[in-house]
Scaffold this active site. Structure first.
Site, PDB file in Angstrom:
ATOM      1  N   HIS A  53       0.844  -1.158  -0.011  1.00 22.58           N
ATOM      2  CA  HIS A  53      -0.014  -0.250   0.128  1.00 22.58           C
ATOM      3  C   HIS A  53       0.899   1.360   0.010  1.00 22.58           C
ATOM      4  CE1 HIS A  53      -3.397  -2.401   0.438  1.00 22.58           C
ATOM      5  NE2 HIS A  53      -2.931  -2.987   1.608  1.00 22.58           N
ATOM      6  N   LYS A  81      -4.698 -10.129  -6.998  1.00 19.12           N
ATOM      7  CA  LYS A  81      -5.634  -9.389  -5.947  1.00 19.12           C
ATOM      8  C   LYS A  81      -6.619  -8.220  -6.992  1.00 19.12           C
ATOM      9  CE  LYS A  81      -4.964  -6.452  -1.997  1.00 19.12           C
ATOM     10  NZ  LYS A  81      -4.093  -5.976  -0.996  1.00 19.12           N
ATOM     11  N   HIS A 154      -2.919  -3.229   8.408  1.00 15.73           N
ATOM     12  CA  HIS A 154      -4.165  -3.432   7.688  1.00 15.73           C
ATOM     13  C   HIS A 154      -4.612  -2.294   6.956  1.00 15.73           C
ATOM     14  CE1 HIS A 154      -7.986  -5.053   6.156  1.00 15.73           C
ATOM     15  NE2 HIS A 154      -8.636  -4.061   7.000  1.00 15.73           N
TER      16      HIS A 154
END
Lengths: 167, 498
Positions: A53, A81, A154
């Protein structure tokens, strides 16, 4: 077929190293090092978070940013993904969402107070078997993350997705 | 074997980024072992996302002549590397496949490669130059290669701004009687409707072409009609036609339908991301229903299909016995449309194996019908339902159908469906009771530790044959993480994908 293994497991090496240090410097240093190693295992999720990310400054990889970046960051094997967001801001700014630059958002999640510049890569109509074909959408977004030990571990795509749907 | 080799990584090189590859690559290597007994002629080299310093490159080049196929994808290669590869092409008769996609070779790099390609020693069959920063300038040399290299059967040039002039030069090469190209990939090449005239002449005279990918070029209806006419009139036995995002509307559908009903060679038809709409789909379905049509794969994602279109598609799904895969992803089918599709799935004549329904505006309301369709259908292997707000309730219903003895599902995708731990008991039952299930995706969900524990418990069951539990961007704590990691040691064939 020329195949050389990509990454050797370092754990055996580390254990041997630790035993040697234990013999040389005694229990004190051993405990310190063991603690560092334990923290290291906690930080593994932070590493995964950064790999998937974090891209700052936004990599200049030509006109197919998502296709290139999703492969480079290891998110296309063994299954593509389907959605992934890259945040284009400093680690300090992202980490701060775990602290005073974020607020609780339910389910143990935190939402940023400011908007981040992000690129969300979404798979096009291909199946989830590689090669994976993506389209990218760049925009400022509030990010929703989960933190452990003050570090993001996360990224909640579901939230980003909901915002996209709302707009 | 190719698939296996693709999962293995070669690493004579420096990693482009520290995290370029998931650990899975290493694991695959260990569990499958090293194919040492292979002869030189069968050797394959597959490197992706790694850069070379001068000495590593030199070391690599010295080993290249033993390989039959070479893939150096996204390896930071440029013109200087092309010099070495060009000499290789002109000396190594064993080399049949070369993939240099995602390297900034530029026109000058490809010009250098072409020298090697034009050497009579070169027997290359497949060449990938996708996303190599090419323009029309290199197409003159590629034209010469097409004209003289009859061994060449596949050419991948997607993601290069070749433009109208580049496309025209390539077509001149294709027209040559020497050219035996079977597969031409020109997606995202900035081709225009002007290119279709030359391409049509190729299709009217040559019969070698089997795969044609023109996706993501602004062709428009008039050009597509022209192309269809050439396909109908020419000797070409195309197997795969890809026209995704080509500005096609329902106006082209009559012509496309005629191709479907008159070309039994055509098994793959991809027209995703075109505004075809329900009226267009109805016309295409007529073509598919023709007994002459032997289509296996229909890719109709983001085609503005709604419930009325599903009524037509349901008939196709139910009765077209050649049809194996259909993607309706990104169409607002709604629950009403899904009800129709379920009727097709219930038809005893259906042979559909893969159904892609991501982001189709479905809710829990249609899941009971899906469940009852699954309980009578024994042919569906892959169901992708991600991105629909079906929630725990919907998943619980679907699981009921999957657990039926008739259902032989191998792959179930339920990511981004607003799931919590509540549905995990039903998923756990499916994992334990359905030995056919190999892939389960619960990505982007809020199943939490509680859900993860339930799934882990199920995977531990000896009846579970699951290979991939896909949990991208799903949050659990380090406690649940330990359970997940322990599973991988317990079942070597099993992998959690995160």
């Amino acid at each position: 077929m020329t195949v050389v293994q990509w990454r050797y497991s370092s754990s055996h090496f580390l254990v041997a190293e630790l035993m040697m240090l234990f013999k040389r410097f005694g229990l004190g240093l051993f405990i310190v090092l063991a603690a560092v190693m334990m923290l290291g295992t906690f930080a593994a999720d932070y590493e995964t978070f950064l790999r998937q990310h974090y891209d700052n400054p936004k990599s200049n990889v030509g006109n197919r940013y998502c296709n290139t970046m999703m492969v480079r960051r290891g998110m296309t094997r063994p299954k593509c993904k389907e959605v992934n967001t890259f945040i284009h801001d400093t680690k300090n700014e992202i980490n701060a969402v775990c602290g005073n630059k974020g607020e609780p958002f339910g389910n143990g999640l935190r939402r940023s107070l400011k908007q981040f510049q992000v690129t969300t890569c979404t798979m096009k109509g291909t199946s989830t078997r590689p090669p994976c074909d993506y389209r990218g959408n760049s925009s400022p977004r509030y990010i929703v993350i989960a933190c452990e030990n003050g570090l993001p571990v996360h990224f909640d795509e579901g939230q980003i997705y909901r915002y996209l749907m709302m707009i | 074997m190719t698939v296996l080799f693709r999962t293995l990584k070669s690493c004579l090189a420096l990693p482009r980024v520290a995290w370029a590859f998931p650990r899975a690559a290493g694991r695959a290597l260990r569990s499958w072992g090293f194919p040492e007994g292979l002869e030189a002629s069968k050797m394959e080299l597959d490197i992706q996302c790694q850069e070379f310093d001068a000495s590593k490159w030199k070391e690599l080049v010295s080993t290249l002549n033993q390989h039959k196929t070479i893939r150096l994808d996204d390896c930071g290669l440029g013109v200087s590397h092309c010099e070495d590869l060009s000499s290789l092409l002109s000396t190594s008769q064993a080399l049949t496949e070369l993939n240099l996609s995602n390297n900034e070779l530029g026109d000058s790099g490809v010009d250098v490669l072409c020298k090697g390609l034009l050497n009579p020693n070169c027997n290359l069959q497949k060449l990938w130059l996708r996303n190599c920063n090419l323009t029309k300038a290199c197409c003159e040399n590629l034209r010469s290669v097409l004209k003289s290299k009859s061994s060449l059967t596949e050419l991948h040039l997607g993601d290069n701004s070749l433009g109208t002039l580049g496309g025209k030069a390539l077509c001149q090469g294709l027209m040559d009687p020497n050219c035996q190209l079977q597969s031409l990939q020109l997606q995202y090449c900035e081709l225009t409707k002007e290119n279709i005239e030359a391409l049509s002449s190729v299709l009217l005279t040559k019969s070698s072409l089997q795969t044609l990918n023109l996706s993501n070029n602004k062709l428009g209806d008039a050009a597509v009609k022209h192309l269809c006419q050439a396909l109908l009139d020419g000797p070409c036995n195309l197997q795969s036609l890809q026209l995704e995002s080509c500005d096609i509307t329902h106006a082209s559908c009559k012509d496309l339908s005629a191709v479907l009903s008159n070309k039994p060679s055509l098994i793959e038809f991809c027209i995703g991301e075109n505004r075809i709409g329900d009226a267009g789909i109805a016309i295409l379905c007529q073509g598919v229903q023709n007994p002459n049509c032997k289509i296996e794969k229909l890719w109709l994602w983001e085609c503005n299909i709604t419930a009325p279109g599903c009524k037509e598609l349901a008939k196709v799904i139910g009765t077209k016995e050649t049809l194996k895969e259909i993607s309706l992803l990104g169409n607002a089918l709604t629950d009403e449309g899904m009800e129709f599709l379920c009727q097709g799935l219930k038809d005893p004549k259906t042979k559909l194996e893969s159904l892609w329904l991501r982001d189709c505006d479905l809710t829990a309301a249609c899941c009971k019908s899906i469940s009852s369709a699954l309980s009578v259908n024994s042919v569906l292997k892959e169901l992708q339902m991600s991105g629909n707000c079906i929630g725990d309730e919907g998943v619980i219903d679907i699981c009921e159908g999957v657990r039926s003895p008739n259902c032989k599902l191998e792959s179930l995708w339920l990511g981004q469906s607003s799931l919590t731990a509540v549905c995990c008991e039903a998923l756990a039952k499916v994992i334990v009771e359905k030995p056919s299930l190999l892939e389960l995706d619960v990505s982007y969900s809020h199943i939490g530790d509680e859900g993860v524990f339930k799934l882990c418990e199920a995977v531990k069951n000896p009846n579970c044959n699951l290979k991939y539990l896909i949990l991208y961007d799903t949050y659990w704590t380090s406690q649940a993480d330990k359970e997940l990691k322990a599973l991988e040691g317990l079942k070597p064939e099993f992998q959690v994908v995160t």
